[in-house]
Design a protein around this motif. Structure first.
Motif, PDB file in Angstrom:
ATOM      1  N   VAL A 105      68.612  56.761  13.537  1.00  0.00           N
ATOM      2  CA  VAL A 105      69.638  57.332  12.660  1.00  0.00           C
ATOM      3  C   VAL A 105      70.621  58.176  13.449  1.00  0.00           C
ATOM      4  N   ASN A 106      70.090  58.986  14.385  1.00  0.00           N
ATOM      5  CA  ASN A 106      70.941  59.840  15.217  1.00  0.00           C
ATOM      6  C   ASN A 106      70.863  59.395  16.669  1.00  0.00           C
ATOM      7  N   GLY A 107      71.572  58.347  17.002  1.00  0.00           N
ATOM      8  CA  GLY A 107      71.604  57.899  18.391  1.00  0.00           C
ATOM      9  C   GLY A 107      70.507  56.919  18.712  1.00  0.00           C
ATOM     10  N   TYR A 108      69.662  57.267  19.726  1.00  0.00           N
ATOM     11  CA  TYR A 108      68.647  56.350  20.214  1.00  0.00           C
ATOM     12  C   TYR A 108      67.341  57.097  20.458  1.00  0.00           C
ATOM     13  N   GLN A 109      66.242  56.354  20.378  1.00  0.00           N
ATOM     14  CA  GLN A 109      64.926  56.890  20.716  1.00  0.00           C
ATOM     15  C   GLN A 109      64.386  56.135  21.917  1.00  0.00           C
ATOM     16  N   ILE A 110      63.735  56.866  22.827  1.00  0.00           N
ATOM     17  CA  ILE A 110      63.166  56.247  24.013  1.00  0.00           C
ATOM     18  C   ILE A 110      61.908  55.475  23.638  1.00  0.00           C
ATOM     19  N   VAL A 111      61.816  54.246  24.125  1.00  0.00           N
ATOM     20  CA  VAL A 111      60.587  53.466  23.984  1.00  0.00           C
ATOM     21  C   VAL A 111      59.793  53.552  25.284  1.00  0.00           C
ATOM     22  N   VAL A 112      60.464  53.314  26.403  1.00  0.00           N
ATOM     23  CA  VAL A 112      59.853  53.392  27.726  1.00  0.00           C
ATOM     24  C   VAL A 112      60.830  54.065  28.682  1.00  0.00           C
ATOM     25  N   GLY A 113      60.354  55.061  29.437  1.00  0.00           N
ATOM     26  CA  GLY A 113      61.196  55.656  30.472  1.00  0.00           C
ATOM     27  C   GLY A 113      61.520  57.124  30.294  1.00  0.00           C
ATOM     28  N   GLU A 114      60.613  57.891  29.655  1.00  0.00           N
ATOM     29  CA  GLU A 114      60.937  59.298  29.414  1.00  0.00           C
ATOM     30  C   GLU A 114      61.032  60.107  30.700  1.00  0.00           C
ATOM     31  N   ARG A 115      60.240  59.763  31.723  1.00  0.00           N
ATOM     32  CA  ARG A 115      60.342  60.493  32.995  1.00  0.00           C
ATOM     33  C   ARG A 115      61.729  60.340  33.602  1.00  0.00           C
ATOM     34  N   ARG A 116      62.254  59.119  33.584  1.00  0.00           N
ATOM     35  CA  ARG A 116      63.597  58.887  34.122  1.00  0.00           C
ATOM     36  C   ARG A 116      64.647  59.640  33.306  1.00  0.00           C
ATOM     37  N   PHE A 117      64.445  59.692  31.998  1.00  0.00           N
ATOM     38  CA  PHE A 117      65.353  60.426  31.118  1.00  0.00           C
ATOM     39  C   PHE A 117      65.338  61.922  31.448  1.00  0.00           C
ATOM     40  N   ARG A 118      64.145  62.495  31.565  1.00  0.00           N
ATOM     41  CA  ARG A 118      64.034  63.921  31.867  1.00  0.00           C
ATOM     42  C   ARG A 118      64.608  64.250  33.244  1.00  0.00           C
ATOM     43  N   ALA A 119      64.304  63.401  34.225  1.00  0.00           N
ATOM     44  CA  ALA A 119      64.811  63.633  35.575  1.00  0.00           C
ATOM     45  C   ALA A 119      66.329  63.510  35.624  1.00  0.00           C
ATOM     46  N   SER A 120      66.897  62.596  34.855  1.00  0.00           N
ATOM     47  CA  SER A 120      68.357  62.439  34.808  1.00  0.00           C
ATOM     48  C   SER A 120      69.020  63.676  34.230  1.00  0.00           C
ATOM     49  N   LYS A 121      68.367  64.305  33.274  1.00  0.00           N
ATOM     50  CA  LYS A 121      68.911  65.546  32.715  1.00  0.00           C
ATOM     51  C   LYS A 121      68.888  66.650  33.757  1.00  0.00           C
ATOM     52  N   ILE A 122      67.790  66.720  34.529  1.00  0.00           N
ATOM     53  CA  ILE A 122      67.704  67.717  35.601  1.00  0.00           C
ATOM     54  C   ILE A 122      68.793  67.451  36.635  1.00  0.00           C
ATOM     55  N   ALA A 123      69.040  66.173  36.914  1.00  0.00           N
ATOM     56  CA  ALA A 123      70.067  65.798  37.894  1.00  0.00           C
ATOM     57  C   ALA A 123      71.478  65.966  37.340  1.00  0.00           C
ATOM     58  N   GLN A 124      71.562  66.352  36.045  1.00  0.00           N
ATOM     59  CA  GLN A 124      72.853  66.611  35.373  1.00  0.00           C
ATOM     60  C   GLN A 124      73.739  65.370  35.329  1.00  0.00           C
ATOM     61  N   ARG A 125      73.113  64.237  35.148  1.00  0.00           N
ATOM     62  CA  ARG A 125      73.875  63.010  34.951  1.00  0.00           C
ATOM     63  C   ARG A 125      74.280  62.919  33.484  1.00  0.00           C
ATOM     64  N   PRO A 126      75.497  62.486  33.184  1.00  0.00           N
ATOM     65  CA  PRO A 126      75.931  62.411  31.782  1.00  0.00           C
ATOM     66  C   PRO A 126      75.344  61.221  31.038  1.00  0.00           C
ATOM     67  N   THR A 127      75.054  60.118  31.775  1.00  0.00           N
ATOM     68  CA  THR A 127      74.555  58.903  31.129  1.00  0.00           C
ATOM     69  C   THR A 127      73.361  58.341  31.891  1.00  0.00           C
ATOM     70  N   ILE A 128      72.718  57.347  31.270  1.00  0.00           N
ATOM     71  CA  ILE A 128      71.600  56.662  31.916  1.00  0.00           C
ATOM     72  C   ILE A 128      71.645  55.195  31.520  1.00  0.00           C
ATOM     73  N   PRO A 129      71.375  54.262  32.447  1.00  0.00           N
ATOM     74  CA  PRO A 129      71.349  52.844  32.076  1.00  0.00           C
ATOM     75  C   PRO A 129      70.157  52.548  31.169  1.00  0.00           C
ATOM     76  N   ALA A 130      70.393  51.737  30.157  1.00  0.00           N
ATOM     77  CA  ALA A 130      69.339  51.470  29.174  1.00  0.00           C
ATOM     78  C   ALA A 130      69.456  50.060  28.620  1.00  0.00           C
ATOM     79  N   ILE A 131      68.325  49.551  28.177  1.00  0.00           N
ATOM     80  CA  ILE A 131      68.253  48.284  27.448  1.00  0.00           C
ATOM     81  C   ILE A 131      67.911  48.632  26.004  1.00  0.00           C
ATOM     82  N   ILE A 132      68.708  48.151  25.066  1.00  0.00           N
ATOM     83  CA  ILE A 132      68.496  48.453  23.653  1.00  0.00           C
ATOM     84  C   ILE A 132      67.662  47.341  23.023  1.00  0.00           C
ATOM     85  N   ARG A 133      66.563  47.725  22.415  1.00  0.00           N
ATOM     86  CA  ARG A 133      65.664  46.767  21.775  1.00  0.00           C
ATOM     87  C   ARG A 133      65.647  46.986  20.267  1.00  0.00           C
ATOM     88  N   ASN A 134      65.520  45.909  19.524  1.00  0.00           N
ATOM     89  CA  ASN A 134      65.358  45.995  18.076  1.00  0.00           C
ATOM     90  C   ASN A 134      63.865  46.018  17.769  1.00  0.00           C
TER      91      ASN A 134
END
Length: 287
Positions: A76-105
């Motif tokens: 409902v509000n954006g996206y939810q992580i299915v796989v890859g939370e470590r990469r997501f958290r580390a990207s936030k620490i690295a202050q990256r604005p975006t992250i590459p992702a595959i969207i699954r239904n």
């Protein structure tokens, strides 16, 4: 994990990871998503993330970017992580604005199963997180212990022994999560009925560095030492037999032998539910 065991996972995990084969990733399926639009997987069994490991991954991401896309689903509000939370958290620490992702239904149950099973496959959860993951599969997806066993290639006793850890009091759970207690010690502590006693003895194990065998003797019936003054020292074979039975059944077991070769096996249980668990492990049905 060997392919033979992975085959039990069904198509959910394989479908997700088929996109991760280096030479099969279709760049058209990978999109850059704003980190602020992504939320963690609510069914993520891992609650503790090593800060040092995250910082190390963040540094790598700063220098080289994110090599492997995460997997998300629309919410409902954006996206939810299915796989890859470590990469997501580390990207936030690295202050990256975006992250590459595959969207699954994926529906709710698919997301839950993939998120939980993917983490269980990695085998780096602490014992309580692993136990909670099994409990989630049972309560939310209505899987039996047998079904979980088949999906993960683990034995039913293995699953049952982890689930029993959830009945430990919170202080003792925390010691186990911090690796101050071992699985074998935790299972031995479960033979005590009083939660306050469990916490007290658990702390004593940590403070005094007690072994599993020392702990097992401590929690077993102390009155037996007064009623058996001529108790013989147990042979290495009997001690090894006891230890294997304790490991198998997840409770205190006493093998008592006499000079004529006869003896008995005493299996302790703390409740009717615990007795039923032991009978199940022994494949004994009382129908």
């Amino acid at each position: 994990m060997p392919d033979k065991k992975r085959s039990g996972l069904g198509r959910g995990i394989d479908a997700i990871f088929s996109d991760f084969e280096t030479d099969e990733i279709n760049s058209e399926n990978v999109v850059d998503i704003n980190l602020n639009d992504i939320r963690p997987n609510p069914y993520q069994p891992r609650k503790e993330f090593s800060q040092d490991a995250l910082n190390e991954l963040a540094q790598s991401i700063k220098e080289n970017g994110v090599f492997q896309p995460i997997v998300v689903r629309k919410s409902v509000n954006g996206y939810q992580i299915v796989v890859g939370e470590r990469r997501f958290r580390a990207s936030k620490i690295a202050q990256r604005p975006t992250i590459p992702a595959i969207i699954r239904n994926l529906d709710e149950s698919q997301m839950m199963e993939i998120g939980v099973l993917e983490n269980l496959q990695r085998e780096d959860l602490n014992p309580i997180e692993e136990a909670q993951a099994y409990q989630t599969l049972i309560e939310k997806l209505h899987l039996t212990q047998e079904q979980i066993s088949e999906k993960l290639g683990k034995s039913r006793p293995y699953i049952a022994n982890y689930l029993r850890l959830l009945s430990l009091p919170n202080k003792t759970k925390q010691l186990l999560m911090e690796s101050k207690l071992t699985m074998a010690q935790a299972r031995t502590l479960l033979t005590l009925k009083d939660p306050r006693k469990i916490d007290q003895v658990a702390q004593k194990v940590v403070d005094q560095g007690l072994t599993v065998r020392q702990l097992e003797k401590m929690v077993s019936h102390p009155q037996t030492t007064t009623t058996m003054p001529n108790k013989r020292k147990k042979s290495p074979f009997i001690q090894e037999t006891e230890e294997q039975l304790i490991e198998k059944l997840g409770t205190s077991v006493h093998v008592i032998s006499s000079k004529d070769g006869k003896g008995k096996i005493q299996i302790d249980f703390s409740s009717t539910q615990d007795l039923n668990r032991i009978l199940d492990l022994l494949d004994i049905s009382l129908n």
